[in-house]
Design an enzyme around this catalytic site. Structure first.
Site, PDB file in Angstrom:
ATOM      1  N   TYR A  54      52.079   1.832  49.805  1.00 26.57           N
ATOM      2  CA  TYR A  54      52.386   1.540  51.199  1.00 26.57           C
ATOM      3  C   TYR A  54      51.146   0.971  51.886  1.00 26.57           C
ATOM      4  O   TYR A  54      50.144   1.663  52.087  1.00 26.57           O
ATOM      5  CB  TYR A  54      52.845   2.788  51.948  1.00 26.57           C
ATOM      6  CG  TYR A  54      54.121   3.415  51.430  1.00 26.57           C
ATOM      7  CD1 TYR A  54      54.971   2.740  50.556  1.00 26.57           C
ATOM      8  CD2 TYR A  54      54.488   4.701  51.816  1.00 26.57           C
ATOM      9  CE1 TYR A  54      56.139   3.314  50.088  1.00 26.57           C
ATOM     10  CE2 TYR A  54      55.662   5.282  51.360  1.00 26.57           C
ATOM     11  CZ  TYR A  54      56.477   4.594  50.497  1.00 26.57           C
ATOM     12  OH  TYR A  54      57.628   5.184  50.039  1.00 26.57           O
ATOM     13  N   PRO A 204      67.962   7.564  55.022  1.00 25.68           N
ATOM     14  CA  PRO A 204      69.208   8.204  55.458  1.00 25.68           C
ATOM     15  C   PRO A 204      69.805   7.543  56.695  1.00 25.68           C
ATOM     16  O   PRO A 204      70.989   7.733  56.989  1.00 25.68           O
ATOM     17  CB  PRO A 204      68.773   9.640  55.754  1.00 25.68           C
ATOM     18  CG  PRO A 204      67.329   9.505  56.147  1.00 25.68           C
ATOM     19  CD  PRO A 204      66.784   8.428  55.248  1.00 25.68           C
ATOM     20  N   GLN A 285      61.555   9.282  68.845  1.00 26.84           N
ATOM     21  CA  GLN A 285      62.265   9.204  67.571  1.00 26.84           C
ATOM     22  C   GLN A 285      62.107  10.486  66.765  1.00 26.84           C
ATOM     23  O   GLN A 285      63.085  11.026  66.237  1.00 26.84           O
ATOM     24  CB  GLN A 285      61.763   8.009  66.763  1.00 26.84           C
ATOM     25  CG  GLN A 285      62.252   6.664  67.280  1.00 26.84           C
ATOM     26  CD  GLN A 285      61.746   5.506  66.424  1.00 26.84           C
ATOM     27  OE1 GLN A 285      60.907   5.669  65.549  1.00 26.84           O
ATOM     28  NE2 GLN A 285      62.272   4.327  66.683  1.00 26.84           N
TER      29      GLN A 285
END
Length: 316
Positions: A54, A204, A285
Site C-alpha cells: 500500500y 464490504p 465515516q
C-alpha cells in the site's frame, strides 16, 4: 463494540476493523489519518490492517507514526506480503527470501517488534507451497509474527496450506465480500469453518458504493472522483447495481440506520465472518461504521430479498 474470536486462535477481534488501503499514506492527509485512527481505537476498534504494497510502504510508515506511543497490546496489527515492493525479481512473491526480507522492512516502517498477523496477499503459483508455509512458520517461531493468514486464496489452496503446515497453521483468511461479491459463500466460508480459520472481509461496502453516496453526482474529493482509483468503482455503477443500492437506502431509512451500516450488518450475519474491514477518510465515516452490528431479523429479511436480485460481481 462487539468482539469475535479469530479462528482457532485466542485473539479477540472487533467486529469492525480499520483498513489502510488507499487512505493512510495515500489519499488522506496525515493529520486526518491521526484523528481517524485514534478515534477508531477510542470506539473499540482493535484491529488495524495494512500491507507493504500500500503506497509502496507509505501506509505502513504513516501508521507507524500514528501508533507511536499507543499501548502495543491494545491493538491487533496486520500487514501482508506478495505484491512488488521493489524493482528486483526477488522483491515480490512468496519465496522464503522475500518473506523474510519484507517482514523486516514492514516492522521498521511500523515501528514495532512484531506483527499480530501477516498475510500471504495472494497465492504464488511460482513458489512451492511448502516453502511459503515453512517461511511463515519460521516467522512465528522467531516471534516476528504471532499468526499468519491468506488473502484471496481459493478453498483448495487454503485446505492444502493447512495440510502442509506442521507447526503453525494459518488462522485467518481475508477475502472480498459484499452484497455484490458473494463468491466466498460457494465454498470458501465452508472451508474456513472446517479448518477453523477466521474470516476478515475487505470491501464490504463495495468501494463505498453501498453507502449510497454515488447515487447522484460523484462527491468531490471522494474515491470515485479520483482519476486512478475511481476506476475501482466502475463495476458497481451500472443500472442493476444502482437499483439495488437505491433499495438498500430505503431499507436503511425505514430502519433508522445508514446504508453503510446495513451493508456491514449483512456481512456480519454470517457466523464465519470475524470482522468487516472498512476504510475511513474522516471522523464521521469511522464513527458511523463503528456502530455496525448484526441486523434485526426484519431488516435482514428485507435486505435478503434485495440481495436475491443483486448482480454477482468479482472484486478481485
Amino acid at each position: 463494540m462487539n468482539y469475535r474470536t479469530l479462528g482457532r486462535s485466542g485473539v479477540k477481534i472487533s467486529e469492525v476493523s480499520l483498513g489502510a488501503w488507499l487512505t493512510y499514506g495515500s489519499l488522506v492527509d496525515q493529520a486526518t489519518a491521526v484523528e481517524t485512527v485514534r478515534r477508531a481505537l477510542d470506539l473499540g476498534i482493535n484491529h488495524i490492517d495494512t500491507a507493504d504494497y500500500y503506497g509502496q510502504g507509505a501506509s505502513e510508515s504513516a501508521l507507524g507514526e500514528i501508533l507511536a506511543g499507543v499501548r502495543r497490546s491494545s491493538y491487533v496489527l496486520a500487514s501482508k506480503v506478495f505484491w512488488p515492493t521493489g524493482p528486483g525479481p526477488n522483491d515480490r512473491g512468496l519465496s522464503r527470501k522475500h518473506i523474510h526480507e519484507t517482514i523486516d522492512a514492514s516492522l521498521r516502517r511500523l515501528k514495532t517488534d512484531y506483527l499480530d498477523i501477516m498475510y500471504c496477499h495472494r497465492y504464488d503459483p511460482e513458489v512451492p507451497l511448502e516453502e511459503t508455509v515453512a517461511a511463515m512458520e519460521d516467522l512465528v517461531a522467531r516471534g516476528k509474527i504471532l499468526y499468519w493468514g491468506v488473502s484471496c486464496w481459493t478453498a483448495p489452496q487454503i485446505a492444502r496450506a493447512c495440510r502442509v503446515a506442521t507447526r503453525y497453521r494459518p488462522v485467518v483468511n481475508q477475502p472480498p465480500y459484499n452484497i455484490f461479491d458473494r463468491h466466498i459463500e460457494h465454498d470458501v466460508l465452508d472451508t474456513c469453518a472446517a479448518e477453523s480459520l477466521g474470516v476478515l472481509v475487505w470491501s464490504p461496502l463495495a468501494q463505498g458504493v453501498l453507502t449510497g453516496k454515488y447515487l447522484g453526482a460523484t462527491p468531490a474529493n471522494s474515491r470515485g472522483a479520483h482519476e486512478r482509483f475511481g476506476r475501482l468503482l466502475e463495476m458497481y455503477r451500472g443500472p442493476h447495481c444502482t437499483a439495488v443500492v437505491a433499495e438498500l437506502v430505503e431499507i436503511a431509512r425505514h430502519a433508522g440506520l445508514t446504508p453503510g451500516q446495513v451493508a456491514l450488518g449483512w456481512c456480519l450475519r454470517r457466523a464465519e465472518v470475524t470482522s468487516v474491514i472498512v476504510g475511513a477518510a474522516s471522523l464521521s465515516q469511522i464513527e458511523e461504521n463503528a456502530k455496525a452490528a448484526v441486523l434485526p431479523d426484519q431488516v435482514l429479511a428485507a435486505v435478503e430479498q434485495v440481495v436475491a436480485r443483486a448482480p454477482m460481481l468479482d472484486a478481485v
